[in-house]
Scaffold this active site. Structure first.
Site, PDB file in Angstrom:
ATOM      1  N   CYS A 131       0.836  -1.204   0.000  1.00 27.98           N
ATOM      2  CA  CYS A 131       0.000   0.000   0.000  1.00 27.98           C
ATOM      3  C   CYS A 131       0.869   1.252   0.000  1.00 27.98           C
ATOM      4  O   CYS A 131       1.484   1.597   1.015  1.00 27.98           O
ATOM      5  CB  CYS A 131      -0.915  -0.008   1.235  1.00 27.98           C
ATOM      6  SG  CYS A 131      -1.944   1.462   1.391  1.00 27.98           S
ATOM      7  N   CYS A 134      -0.369   3.918   2.437  1.00 27.15           N
ATOM      8  CA  CYS A 134       0.005   3.651   3.829  1.00 27.15           C
ATOM      9  C   CYS A 134       1.492   3.856   4.073  1.00 27.15           C
ATOM     10  O   CYS A 134       1.896   4.442   5.084  1.00 27.15           O
ATOM     11  CB  CYS A 134      -0.362   2.220   4.208  1.00 27.15           C
ATOM     12  SG  CYS A 134      -2.045   1.712   3.802  1.00 27.15           S
ATOM     13  N   ASP A 135       2.332   3.360   3.177  1.00 32.73           N
ATOM     14  CA  ASP A 135       3.761   3.238   3.470  1.00 32.73           C
ATOM     15  C   ASP A 135       4.668   4.036   2.544  1.00 32.73           C
ATOM     16  O   ASP A 135       5.890   4.039   2.740  1.00 32.73           O
ATOM     17  CB  ASP A 135       4.174   1.762   3.394  1.00 32.73           C
ATOM     18  CG  ASP A 135       3.405   0.898   4.381  1.00 32.73           C
ATOM     19  OD1 ASP A 135       3.019   1.414   5.439  1.00 32.73           O
ATOM     20  OD2 ASP A 135       3.182  -0.299   4.095  1.00 32.73           O
TER      21      ASP A 135
END
Length: 301
Positions: A131, A134-135
């Site tokens: 992701c 997300c990251d």
């Protein structure tokens, strides 16, 4: 047999949010989880897109969710759901016995399709991610590889290209399968290199991920690429196989539902990443959990 108001299959953000809402409505709730409570988010070392948290580890967030549900009175069982028997009283058959309830919420989530190479799972959350939202921030100014050529992979690569020094896109076919508009965006970026007809053969790593070895599918030659991180975007697998004979699944295996999270069967609901939907994030999983729980409560009442 112990009769519950609601059985929730899955202990991720969708399932635990559903439990919290149902318990606050004074329902008797059982949460079944075959793996780790908290779901996939537990593999994220740092999460910054959950409302109310500037930054939190996936494990910390999961612990807060399960603590909240259990403090409200949720029962939990670590077991795998094998099937659902429909009726006025519904039964979930598991590898640890049968459990019955007036309503059921399926919140089993998805699992990421893996590359199938040695050591891959050891670096999930520590060099391998699924992701970019997300990251991606962890790789600002660094070099990454995105594995895949569909819409999800191209969207990941576009997002990463805005902050990363270099983005490699590795696709096993001789062309990108995502939308032409997305592909054109990538081809126009100076810091993106698209490699087609190639598969990932192995990871280059010691205690940290250092790179990948890819194999050219045309001539069989191997090439090593230095990268700081790898984003795998080769598809998701919904974990709905046990319910295929019970609820309607779409062509990709996701549970069919509308925005009220109802399935084709009265009293059986679905929440989170395992249902047919466009956006799969922690915030939307929690939203589904609340909607499904309130719908289940209305059904019981």
């Amino acid at each position: 047999m112990n009769l519950y108001d609601i059985i929730i299959i899955g202990g991720g953000p969708a399932g635990l949010t559903a439990a919290i809402y149902a318990l606050r409505a004074n329902k008797k709730v059982l949460v079944l989880e075959k793996g780790t409570f908290g779901g996939q988010i537990t593999s994220s070392p740092k999460v910054e897109n959950i409302p109310g948290f500037v930054s939190v580890t996936g494990n910390e967030f999961a612990e807060k969710l399960i603590e909240q549900a259990m403090n409200l009175g949720a029962d939990v069982e670590c077991c795998e759901a094998l099937s659902i028997e429909d009726g006025d009283i519904k039964t979930v058959k598991t590898d640890e016995g049968d459990f019955s309830a007036k309503a059921i919420i399926i919140a089993t989530g998805t699992k990421h399709r893996l590359l199938g190479i040695d050591g891959e799972e050891d670096f999930i959350g520590n060099g391998i991610s699924f992701c970019a939202v997300c990251d991606g921030a962890f790789y600002e100014g660094k070099t990454v590889a995105v594995i895949g050529g569909g819409n999800s992979a191209l969207q990941e690569a576009i997002l990463l290209s805005d902050t990363c020094k270099k983005v490699y896109v590795v696709q096993n076919l001789d062309h990108l399968t995502g939308e032409k508009k997305l592909a054109d965006q990538l081809y126009s970026k100076d810091n993106v290199e698209i490699i087609t007809n190639a598969t990932v053969k192995s990871l280059i790593a010691d205690s940290e991920l250092k790179g990948i070895t890819i194999t050219n599918q045309t001539n069989g030659e191997d090439t090593s690429i230095d990268v700081d991180g790898v984003f795998v975007a080769i598809g998701l697998i919904p974990q709905n196989e046990p319910f295929a004979s019970c609820v309607n699944l779409n062509d990709w295996g996701y549970v069919d539902s509308d925005e009220t999270c109802k399935t084709n069967l009265d009293g059986i609901f679905v929440a989170g990443d395992c249902r047919s939907k466009r956006i799969r994030q922690v915030a939307t999983a929690a939203s589904d959990g609340a909607i499904a729980a309130l719908a289940a409560c209305d059904y019981i009442n």
